[in-house]
Design an enzyme around this catalytic site. Structure first.
Site, short mmCIF file in Angstrom:
data_model
loop_
_atom_site.label_atom_id
_atom_site.label_comp_id
_atom_site.label_asym_id
_atom_site.label_seq_id
_atom_site.Cartn_x
_atom_site.Cartn_y
_atom_site.Cartn_z
N HIS A 22 -86.12 65.15 49.70
CA HIS A 22 -86.87 65.25 48.45
C HIS A 22 -86.85 63.88 47.76
O HIS A 22 -85.81 63.23 47.71
CB HIS A 22 -86.24 66.30 47.53
CG HIS A 22 -86.96 66.43 46.23
ND1 HIS A 22 -88.19 67.03 46.13
CD2 HIS A 22 -86.65 65.99 44.99
CE1 HIS A 22 -88.60 66.97 44.88
NE2 HIS A 22 -87.69 66.34 44.16
N ARG A 35 -96.50 85.68 53.43
CA ARG A 35 -95.46 84.68 53.74
C ARG A 35 -94.51 85.18 54.81
O ARG A 35 -94.01 84.42 55.64
CB ARG A 35 -94.67 84.33 52.48
CG ARG A 35 -95.43 83.50 51.48
CD ARG A 35 -94.53 83.02 50.35
NE ARG A 35 -95.32 82.44 49.28
CZ ARG A 35 -95.79 81.20 49.28
NH1 ARG A 35 -95.52 80.38 50.28
NH2 ARG A 35 -96.51 80.75 48.27
N MET A 94 -95.06 71.65 52.73
CA MET A 94 -95.48 72.05 51.38
C MET A 94 -95.65 73.57 51.23
O MET A 94 -96.51 74.03 50.49
CB MET A 94 -96.80 71.34 51.03
CG MET A 94 -96.71 69.83 51.08
SD MET A 94 -95.42 69.15 50.03
CE MET A 94 -96.19 69.35 48.44
N ARG A 95 -94.83 74.34 51.94
CA ARG A 95 -94.86 75.79 51.79
C ARG A 95 -93.50 76.27 51.32
O ARG A 95 -92.47 75.76 51.81
CB ARG A 95 -95.17 76.49 53.12
CG ARG A 95 -96.48 76.12 53.74
CD ARG A 95 -97.66 76.62 52.97
NE ARG A 95 -97.71 78.06 52.82
CZ ARG A 95 -98.54 78.69 52.00
NH1 ARG A 95 -99.37 78.00 51.25
NH2 ARG A 95 -98.53 80.00 51.92
N ASN A 134 -83.49 69.23 54.10
CA ASN A 134 -84.76 68.85 53.48
C ASN A 134 -84.62 67.48 52.84
O ASN A 134 -83.54 67.12 52.36
CB ASN A 134 -85.12 69.89 52.41
CG ASN A 134 -86.39 69.54 51.66
OD1 ASN A 134 -87.44 69.32 52.26
ND2 ASN A 134 -86.31 69.48 50.33
N SER A 146 -94.73 60.49 57.67
CA SER A 146 -94.02 59.21 57.81
C SER A 146 -92.51 59.44 57.97
O SER A 146 -91.83 58.68 58.67
CB SER A 146 -94.32 58.27 56.65
OG SER A 146 -93.77 58.74 55.45
N ALA A 204 -87.06 54.02 51.22
CA ALA A 204 -85.66 54.47 51.25
C ALA A 204 -85.52 55.79 52.01
O ALA A 204 -84.54 56.00 52.73
CB ALA A 204 -85.13 54.60 49.83
C1 GRF Z 1 -91.99 62.60 51.08
O1 GRF Z 1 -91.96 61.86 49.89
C2 GRF Z 1 -90.97 63.71 51.06
O2 GRF Z 1 -89.78 63.36 50.41
C3 GRF Z 1 -91.69 64.77 50.27
O3 GRF Z 1 -93.02 64.72 50.74
C4 GRF Z 1 -93.30 63.40 51.21
C5 GRF Z 1 -93.73 63.53 52.62
O4 GRF Z 1 -94.18 62.31 53.15
N1 GRF Z 1 -91.05 66.05 50.42
P1 GRF Z 1 -94.40 62.16 54.72
O5 GRF Z 1 -95.32 63.31 55.15
O6 GRF Z 1 -93.07 62.25 55.38
O7 GRF Z 1 -95.06 60.83 54.90
#
Ligand code: GRF
Length: 226
Positions: A116, A72, A97-98, A114, A20, A180
């Site tokens: 977060h 890796r 997620m790596r 990035n 998203s 947000a």
């Molecule tokens: C988001 O909340 C981002 O901040 C976190 O992982 C989620 C990813 O959501 N790191 P999407 O794949 O962008 O919908």
């Protein structure tokens, strides 16, 4: 395939899932006055829905499955190779997620940002919303930062704050923060792409981002109001 327009920063986006935030960047890059364009999207999983979003938008997307690599280092080398061949100038990680190797992080130093879902440096890592609720904070939010070695660390570019409400559970808070995020990531990327961010290091080694010509919000937000 959409023709890339010249004079814009060529970005790469790394994703692992839903995408998203990638969609928010795709939508921003579709605006004629936006200073960046997506040269390549890479997912480390074939089932990442974000790949579908990219293809729908005519954005080049590829899957580089981490499971195809024995370590890796070789996975990161393949990522780096694909990004360089696509002419990527700035890398955005959006739900990737790596954990990236020190070699990769150093290679993309000051050229990787990035997002977060917390107000860093609070709650880095996983399960941020559960931890924010357990801590009883009255605000949470999201952060876009340059990437340094270490989980969710690096000089902060921009943050969005959202209130934590009495009836929140992790899902409700996550949804408010995510809305947000979709505003913040394009904003932060714009600041970087327009060359308005400068990283300054203090004598003790800590780093901050100085932003040229940005407006500040008018006043404090209180929560609760009464
Ligand atoms: C988001 O909340 C981002 O901040 C976190 O992982 C989620 C990813 O959501 N790191 P999407 O794949 O962008 O919908």
């Amino acid at each position: 395939m959409a023709e890339l327009r010249s004079g814009r920063l060529r970005i790469g986006v790394l994703i692992s899932g839903r995408g998203s935030n990638l969609q928010a960047l795709i939508d921003a890059c579709a605006r004629p006055d936006y200073p960046a364009e997506i040269a390549l999207v890479i997912a480390n999983r074939a089932d990442a829905f974000g790949i579908e979003r990219a293809r729908q938008a005519g954005v080049t997307a590829t899957v580089i499955p981490h499971r195809d690599f024995s370590d890796r280092e070789s996975f990161d080398a393949a990522l780096d190779d694909a990004l360089r061949r696509a002419g990527v100038e700035l890398l955005c990680t959006a739900g990737f997620m790596r954990i990236l190797t020190a070699w990769f992080v150093e290679r993309w130093r000051d050229r990787q940002i990035n997002i977060h879902p917390s107000l860093l440096p609070a709650f880095p890592g996983l399960h941020t919303h559960e931890r924010a609720l357990a801590a009883g904070v009255r605000f949470s939010g999201c952060t876009v930062h340059f990437v340094r070695l270490g989980v969710d660390t690096g000089p902060i570019i921009a943050q969005a704050a959202v209130p934590v409400l009495p009836d929140d559970d992790a899902d409700r808070l996550a949804a408010r923060v995510l809305a947000a995020e979709h505003r913040l990531f394009p904003l932060a990327l714009r600041l970087v792409a327009e060359g308005r961010t400068r990283i300054v290091a203090d004598p003790d080694g800590s780093e901050r981002v100085v932003i040229a010509g940005a407006a500040a919000p008018p006043e404090a937000m209180l929560n609760p109001l009464d």
